[in-house]
Design a protein around this motif. Structure first.
Motif, mmCIF file in Angstrom:
data_model
loop_
_atom_site.group_PDB
_atom_site.id
_atom_site.type_symbol
_atom_site.label_atom_id
_atom_site.label_comp_id
_atom_site.label_asym_id
_atom_site.label_seq_id
_atom_site.Cartn_x
_atom_site.Cartn_y
_atom_site.Cartn_z
ATOM 1 N N TRP A 82 0.522 -1.164 -0.061
ATOM 2 C CA TRP A 82 -0.149 0.060 0.268
ATOM 3 C C TRP A 82 0.935 1.532 -0.094
ATOM 4 N N SER A 83 2.092 1.579 -0.296
ATOM 5 C CA SER A 83 3.199 2.692 -0.226
ATOM 6 C C SER A 83 2.859 2.744 -2.380
ATOM 7 N N THR A 84 2.398 3.497 -2.462
ATOM 8 C CA THR A 84 2.414 4.295 -3.926
ATOM 9 C C THR A 84 3.419 4.474 -4.709
ATOM 10 N N ASN A 85 4.178 4.832 -3.290
ATOM 11 C CA ASN A 85 6.140 5.385 -4.183
ATOM 12 C C ASN A 85 6.357 4.783 -4.667
ATOM 13 N N ILE A 86 6.125 2.677 -4.258
ATOM 14 C CA ILE A 86 6.730 2.417 -4.903
ATOM 15 C C ILE A 86 6.384 1.542 -6.088
ATOM 16 N N THR A 87 4.260 1.254 -6.133
ATOM 17 C CA THR A 87 4.249 1.336 -7.558
ATOM 18 C C THR A 87 4.757 2.662 -8.164
ATOM 19 N N GLU A 88 4.753 3.899 -8.250
ATOM 20 C CA GLU A 88 5.545 4.076 -9.149
ATOM 21 C C GLU A 88 6.772 4.575 -9.124
ATOM 22 N N ARG A 89 7.582 3.812 -8.045
ATOM 23 C CA ARG A 89 8.741 3.020 -8.734
ATOM 24 C C ARG A 89 8.722 1.852 -9.621
ATOM 25 N N VAL A 90 7.791 1.162 -9.369
ATOM 26 C CA VAL A 90 7.542 0.177 -10.675
ATOM 27 C C VAL A 90 7.261 0.580 -11.786
ATOM 28 N N ALA A 91 6.916 1.161 -11.909
ATOM 29 C CA ALA A 91 6.236 2.075 -13.618
ATOM 30 C C ALA A 91 7.294 2.963 -13.961
ATOM 31 N N GLN A 92 8.129 4.086 -13.200
ATOM 32 C CA GLN A 92 9.259 4.522 -14.595
ATOM 33 C C GLN A 92 10.368 3.336 -14.341
ATOM 34 N N TYR A 93 10.347 2.467 -13.556
ATOM 35 C CA TYR A 93 11.393 1.724 -14.146
ATOM 36 C C TYR A 93 11.301 0.761 -14.877
ATOM 37 N N THR A 94 10.345 -0.062 -15.604
ATOM 38 C CA THR A 94 8.947 -0.252 -16.393
ATOM 39 C C THR A 94 9.570 0.173 -17.654
ATOM 40 N N ALA A 95 8.549 1.637 -17.467
ATOM 41 C CA ALA A 95 8.392 2.582 -18.194
ATOM 42 C C ALA A 95 9.803 2.706 -18.820
ATOM 43 N N TRP A 96 11.020 2.641 -18.158
ATOM 44 C CA TRP A 96 12.305 2.851 -18.726
ATOM 45 C C TRP A 96 12.496 1.884 -19.669
#
Length: 364
Positions: A82-96
């Motif tokens: 439930w940490s949106t910061n980690i959800t964002e991190r995963v999304a940013q990395y896989t988007a890259w």
């Protein structure tokens, strides 16, 4: 066709991972991108480095309730819920990964990033570290990697490392920020001197412990590098704090003996400088520094201890350290490990590009 490209995931704790990546980048001939958290705010060096990509830090803005669940999955090291910061991190990395399509990612270090990279269909090379890494998360990340890099020669391998990990490991000679032979320094001290060096990875060492150590060897001057002098704390006359120094080599080589943490980069820098030293393990996950201190002691490369010594122990430890043979480190630095690492990464990236373009597209 464009050259193969390489990504570097660089962990944000301390400066050691950054220094290690930059050493390798200096010798890389293929285009490279660094992906990191927090460290993107710093300057980076590398002749083929194209950009530094920032992703959210997995240690920020965590859900307090979810943090209690961070380690309840044996195959993951740190996975709070439930940490949106980690959800964002995963999304940013896989988007890259999706946009850049690197041919290879060198990961130093994160089991979760290693798994994400493999799940995204990109080969990885994982940087190893000392310590007991026989947990599920490390083992899965190692299995998923194309190969493993050990930033140390095979003589510094740990007895507890499984054979299959050794077989998958490319052992490197030593390397550090100071890759050139150590130059003679004009610095000198008037009395026998012990230099105590701290890195930026954090320490729980107290001023009083330093005072006790200095009092226990009163005929030596103690110079503390990387830590500011405490306010309103009486110090022994033979104890001096010089604060943070960007390049401490002059102090290290002028001292009769060095005391440092058993962190990898500190150890390599002191060893490369040809110093006799005592490596003191600090509390780190997976007993990283404890295991390294034992290896250094086993190989006669340093006097390794598993915690800060008591006042009574210092005279014996200093006497032992002064009988070390610093030429032992010449075999560790026989070749430049950063060049070896860059060559291996280029070889794997070229292999990956070749496999990518030659494989047929099929649907199962």
């Amino acid at each position: 066709m464009n050259q193969p490209s390489i990504g570097f995931y660089v962990h944000y704790h301390g400066m050691g991972h950054k220094h290690r990546a930059e050493c390798i980048l200096q010798h890389l001939t293929l285009p490279a991108t660094v992906v990191t958290s927090n460290l993107d705010r710093l300057s980076w060096n590398g002749p083929t480095l194209k950009e530094v990509v920032a992703i959210a830090c997995d240690n920020d803005d965590l859900n307090e309730v979810g943090l209690d669940r961070a380690g309840d999955s044996p195959g993951l090291h740190f996975a709070p819920l439930w940490s949106t910061n980690i959800t964002e991190r995963v999304a940013q990395y896989t988007a890259w990964l999706n946009t850049a399509q690197p041919d290879l990612v060198m990961i130093d270090v994160s089991a979760e990033i290693a798994m994400l990279t493999r799940l995204a269909s990109i080969p990885s090379v994982v940087m190893r570290q000392h310590g007991d890494r026989n947990d599920d998360a490390h083992q899965i990340a190692y299995h998923a990697a194309h190969s493993l890099l050990a930033p140390f020669p095979e003589r510094m391998e740990d007895d507890i490392t499984p054979d299959w990990v050794r077989d998958k490991t490319v052992y490197l000679d030593g390397f550090c920020r100071h890759s050139e032979p150590t130059c003679e320094t004009s610095m000198s001290f008037e009395s026998p001197t012990i230099a105590v060096m701290f890195g930026r990875g954090g320490t729980d060492l107290t001023v009083e412990q330093l005072c006790e150590a200095a009092r226990s060897i009163p005929d030596h001057q103690w110079i503390v590098i990387g830590k500011d002098a405490p306010a309103a704390h009486p110090l022994p006359t033979n104890l001096q704090f010089v604060g943070w120094i960007q390049d401490p080599v002059a102090y290290l080589t002028a001292a009769d003996l060095v005391v440092t943490a058993a962190g990898h980069n500190s150890v390599m820098e002191v060893g490369h400088s040809g110093c006799r030293f005592i490596a003191v393990a600090q509390d780190r996950p997976f007993e990283e520094q404890t295991r390294k201190a034992r290896i250094l002691d086993r190989e006669g490369l340093a006097v390794g201890v598993e915690s800060w010594p008591s006042a009574e122990q210092w005279p014996t430890l200093v006497a032992r350290a002064k009988h070390l043979d610093p030429t032992q480190w010449q075999s560790v630095f026989q070749n430049d490990g950063a060049v070896q690492a860059a060559n291996h990464l280029a070889k794997v990236a070229l292999w990956s590009r070749d496999q990518r373009v030659s494989g047929e597209r099929i649907s199962l």
